[in-house]
Design a protein around this motif. Structure first.
Motif, mmCIF file in Angstrom:
data_model
loop_
_atom_site.group_PDB
_atom_site.id
_atom_site.type_symbol
_atom_site.label_atom_id
_atom_site.label_comp_id
_atom_site.label_asym_id
_atom_site.label_seq_id
_atom_site.Cartn_x
_atom_site.Cartn_y
_atom_site.Cartn_z
ATOM 1 N N UNK A 240 0.837 -1.189 0.000
ATOM 2 C CA UNK A 240 0.000 0.000 0.000
ATOM 3 C C UNK A 240 0.874 1.241 0.000
ATOM 4 N N UNK B 55 2.323 2.773 -2.397
ATOM 5 C CA UNK B 55 3.435 2.883 -3.322
ATOM 6 C C UNK B 55 3.247 4.097 -4.239
ATOM 7 N N UNK B 56 2.005 4.466 -4.409
ATOM 8 C CA UNK B 56 1.739 5.749 -5.050
ATOM 9 C C UNK B 56 0.959 6.578 -4.034
ATOM 10 N N UNK B 57 0.872 7.839 -4.280
ATOM 11 C CA UNK B 57 0.163 8.656 -3.296
ATOM 12 C C UNK B 57 -1.309 8.262 -3.299
ATOM 13 N N UNK B 58 -1.946 8.506 -2.195
ATOM 14 C CA UNK B 58 -3.298 7.990 -2.022
ATOM 15 C C UNK B 58 -4.337 8.675 -2.876
ATOM 16 N N UNK B 59 -5.472 8.047 -2.969
ATOM 17 C CA UNK B 59 -6.480 8.518 -3.893
ATOM 18 C C UNK B 59 -7.438 9.453 -3.188
ATOM 19 N N UNK B 60 -8.264 9.996 -3.919
ATOM 20 C CA UNK B 60 -9.589 10.447 -3.652
ATOM 21 C C UNK B 60 -10.020 10.511 -2.189
ATOM 22 N N UNK B 61 -9.707 9.451 -1.471
ATOM 23 C CA UNK B 61 -10.195 9.399 -0.100
ATOM 24 C C UNK B 61 -9.713 10.579 0.736
ATOM 25 N N UNK C 82 -9.097 13.599 -0.517
ATOM 26 C CA UNK C 82 -9.447 14.893 -1.088
ATOM 27 C C UNK C 82 -10.136 15.749 -0.032
ATOM 28 N N UNK C 83 -10.961 15.115 0.757
ATOM 29 C CA UNK C 83 -11.579 15.791 1.888
ATOM 30 C C UNK C 83 -11.356 14.924 3.109
ATOM 31 N N UNK D 205 -20.760 17.896 2.265
ATOM 32 C CA UNK D 205 -20.385 18.389 0.932
ATOM 33 C C UNK D 205 -20.708 17.369 -0.166
ATOM 34 N N UNK D 206 -20.519 16.085 0.128
ATOM 35 C CA UNK D 206 -20.802 15.054 -0.867
ATOM 36 C C UNK D 206 -22.297 15.003 -1.197
ATOM 37 N N UNK E 256 -23.265 17.982 -3.343
ATOM 38 C CA UNK E 256 -22.869 17.742 -4.736
ATOM 39 C C UNK E 256 -23.854 16.800 -5.419
ATOM 40 N N UNK E 257 -24.265 15.745 -4.706
ATOM 41 C CA UNK E 257 -25.235 14.798 -5.250
ATOM 42 C C UNK E 257 -26.550 15.488 -5.571
#
Lengths: 584, 186
Positions: B8, B10-16, B18-19, B81-82, B85-86
């Motif tokens: 885990x 190995x690349x920077x983390x995703x989306x999770x 962002x907020x 916020x999610x 947006x929805x």
């Protein structure tokens, strides 16, 4: 030249102008004027179903197997309410349908008239859009708009409620070209900056995966073609949702099989372990994600979807791309080629090695038997004996549906019709009727469970009347198999109401309908029976008595992440906690 | 079960991230939705909110363009916020919806609500009610010897404040229109 005609004639004229060849329906008082017009012409074929729910599912089967919108015509009140399940089914699975319902005359609306129901009120949340047409002058334009809405953007069912006096009254017909559709024009081209970002991520990813869904199929055959080209050129692994099977061929070398709750081990573990997830036309359904907070924790995520409300709805993504799958794939492929066709070769080689280790688990292995037919074995034989044929598969809902998705291979899009989002038992038989109407010479098989099949079995009458040689391949375990499986795993093996008692004799039932019945219980007789089913020129009810207590594996229990998967022989006791039991 | 060997991070983390997932703040947003003024359009919008479990704090609707048959729905809603947006995306994909504006994030906006207050009282309380009404620039639109009906416009907060002051002075009833809002500037 004036083109004045009755509302009823307008309906038929508008359908003709829209290129409609088949209507699935059932007459009643409030649509008699339209049926009178149908009687007086030969361009549009009417398929008389036995129940309005069957009409909608048949139209879904027609639509899914042709890519054209399915058309339904039913009466007011009960005709409309019976159609509701099919509408929601089509809404959940993004199937384009135009449903026409009769209504009591405008002056009677609101008086609780005979066979009156608030159809637009009832179906408002069950359709992409609906209309009550109170003025004949607006009827033809509304029908043209309805076809436009059903087929543009994310496809879906629309409904037009037509009061009987509107059908009788006369007005000027609005041709298709003059209908105003300008304001509903969903965006199909993806943002090129976002697509560039996606391509950049693809160039460096060590462990990428394509995760594709029904959106690829809905986008049309060109999208599937582009996807295949992209996968071949990048050598990325690809998995698909239940709805997307066939977009990439099951025989393709990069195919990992279906993912999700009953998806393949290698597909789910690759989703969990990837560093780049490219979601193309799928919607992160809960059958796919399992526990949200543990869903593919180490990956960057790209999501291509034509529906803005699908983006960031369940899973936050790094690169959302709003647009049609075909358009976005075309741009992305062109861009990726122009930038030098780069991939991380070393990373990919390691990734494939890891995937091969997961594949070696052979997660679909089951213990076969020479005494009793295992449902998986029955499907393996069906696959082997029908492979290469011009074949369409529909299913009902339950264990058999998951086994069919696991054991049957789909080489092309539009060959697989199943109720994914809504999970409608009783979908498969009427859907097979609709598919056969569209493809009269093809082999159309409904893989069914006996309980689901009974829910709409009246449609065998439709198959007989219209000489539709649909094959009903019933995996009969005399149980509500999936319910039984969950009761075993979650409810202390208390099998509450999950067995099928007083089942009909399916062979005699077939005879009563006037078609062929076959019954097989010995594995040694299976192949011959399947061949007899295929060769018979007419509908067949195939009663395949299978192992009663077989469970469907692999399985990701509710509330668990992808890497906590049950394989066939795992001890399944107590695997789902109280929190998981609350989920369905 | 074979254990997973996934490196885990190995690349920077995703989306999770962002907020901040722990910062599930509830925000209040004012949305302006321009719709075709056709039968059932309000039911569609309200049905969307109830069907998907969104909140409606305030909702106003009226036709704003008679020739174009357009109505403007102003809805004040709360959510993470999610969810906000929805709501915007769900509104935006409805067929009769032409535009969705989030006045809370699009820039400064003016928000006004109109309310009517019936206040009954005699003597000092009556005088005090009238004096406060002047401070709040409320108009007297009905008067008897024992009651007033005040008309007041302002932000919802101003109207809340006025209601609090009137309560001990004999507030009998009030009617509020809900929020109407427009972005500032041209």
């Amino acid at each position: 030249m004036t083109n004045v005609m009755s509302g009823a004639r307008m309906v038929v004229q508008a359908l003709k102008d829209q290129g409609v060849e088949v209507v699935f329906g059932y007459p009643g008082g409030a649509v008699l004027p339209i049926y009178d017009e149908i009687f007086q012409q030969n361009d549009i074929r009417h398929i008389l179903v036995r129940h309005e729910q069957g009409a909608v599912h048949a139209a879904e089967g027609y639509a899914r197997s042709t890519g054209k919108p399915g058309v339904v015509l039913v009466t007011s009140g009960p005709g409309a309410t019976n159609a509701v399940t099919g509408l929601v089914d089509a809404l959940m699975d993004s199937i384009p349908l135009v449903v026409l319902t009769g209504q009591v005359p405008t002056f009677m609306i609101g008086t609780d008239g005979f066979q009156e129901a608030d159809t637009v009120g009832i179906t408002r949340p069950c359709t992409k859009h609906n209309w009550l047409v109170k003025d004949t002058a607006k009827l033809s334009e509304t029908i043209h708009q309805a076809f436009h809405v059903a087929t543009h953007g994310r496809p879906g069912p629309v409904l037009i409620d037509i009061p009987k006096d509107v059908q009788f009254a006369t007005a000027e017909y609005t041709p298709m070209q003059k209908a105003k559709v300008s304001h509903y024009q969903p965006k199909v081209k993806g943002d090129i900056e976002a697509i560039t970002r996606m391509v950049e991520l693809m160039e460096t990813a060590e462990r990428p995966i394509f995760y594709t869904g029904g959106g690829v199929i809905n986008s049309g055959p060109a999208a599937s073609q582009l996807l295949r080209e992209f996968v071949a050129a990048t050598d990325f692994p690809i998995t698909s949702t239940l709805m997307g099977l066939g977009a990439y061929p099951a025989s393709g070398k990069n195919w990992l099989g279906m993912l999700g709750m009953h998806g393949l081990y290698e597909a789910n573990l690759a989703m969990h372990g990837c560093d780049l997830m490219i979601n193309i036309g799928a919607r992160f359904d809960d059958r796919i994600t399992g526990r949200i907070k543990d869903f593919s924790p180490g990956s960057r995520k790209v999501h291509v979807d034509i529906d803005a409300s699908s983006l960031n709805k369940v899973i936050r993504v790094d690169v959302p791309i709003l647009g049609d799958v075909g358009h976005v794939l075309e741009d992305a492929l062109r861009l990726w080629k122009a930038r030098g066709r780069k991939v991380n070769k070393a990373g990919l080689a390691k990734w494939w090695k890891q995937i091969e280790e997961w594949r070696a688990v052979r997660c679909l292995t089951f213990t076969n038997s020479s005494k009793v037919i295992k449902p998986q074995h029955a499907l393996q034989r069906l696959e082997a004996l029908t492979k290469g044929m011009d074949r369409y598969i529909t299913t009902e809902v339950g264990q058999h549906q998951m086994w069919a998705a696991q054991f049957l291979g789909f080489e092309d899009p539009n060959r697989w019709m199943t109720s994914g989002g809504l999970g409608t038992m009783g979908y498969g038989l009427p859907a097979s009727v609709g598919v056969q109407v569209a493809h009269p010479d093809a082999l159309v098989i409904n893989v069914a469970g006996e309980a689901s099949w009974l829910m709409n079995m009246q449609e065998m009458g439709t198959a007989m009347q219209f000489r539709l040689p649909v094959k009903q391949f019933i995996l009969n375990n005399e149980r509500l198999g999936m319910v039984r499986q969950w009761q075993e795993l979650l409810h202390g093996e208390r099998y509450s109401q999950s067995w099928s008692e007083a089942l009909p004799d399916f062979v005699k039932l077939a005879e009563a309908f006037g078609c062929k019945g076959l019954k097989v219980s010995d594995p040694a007789d299976l192949d011959d029976a399947i061949m007899e089913m295929i060769r018979y020129d007419g509908p067949v009810i195939f009663d395949c008595l299978v192992e009663k207590h077989e469970n469907c594996f692999p399985m990701i229990p509710s509330g668990k992440p992808h890497n906590e998967m049950l394989l066939g022989d795992a001890d399944t006791q107590g695997v789902i906690g109280a929190k998981g039991a609350v989920l369905v | 079960m074979s254990p997973l060997n996934i490196t885990k991070g190995s690349t920077s983390h995703s989306a999770y991230d962002l907020r901040d997932p722990n910062a599930e703040v509830i925000e209040t947003h004012t949305l302006a939705v321009l719709v075709d003024n056709e039968a059932g359009v309000l039911a569609r919008v309200i049905g969307l909110f109830s069907g998907r479990g969104y909140n409606i704090d305030s909702l106003t609707v009226a036709e704003v363009d008679h020739t174009g048959h357009r109505s403007r729905i102003t809805v004040v809603t709360t959510g993470t916020p999610q969810v906000i947006d929805q709501i915007k995306a769900q509104l935006g994909r409805m067929v009769p919806v032409h535009e969705v504006h989030d006045l809370t994030v699009d820039g400064p906006a003016v928000q006004r609500e109109l309310a009517l207050f019936k206040v009954a009282g005699k003597g000092d309380a009556r005088i005090e009610a009238l004096r406060l009404a002047e401070i709040f620039r409320a108009n007297v639109v009905d008067s008897t010897l024992e009651s007033f009906v005040f008309e007041i416009t302002g932000t919802p907060e101003k109207i809340d404040a006025f209601a609090e002051l009137m309560r001990p002075l004999g507030l009998r009833e009030m009617a509020r229109t809900g929020v109407a809002a427009l972005a500032r500037g041209a």
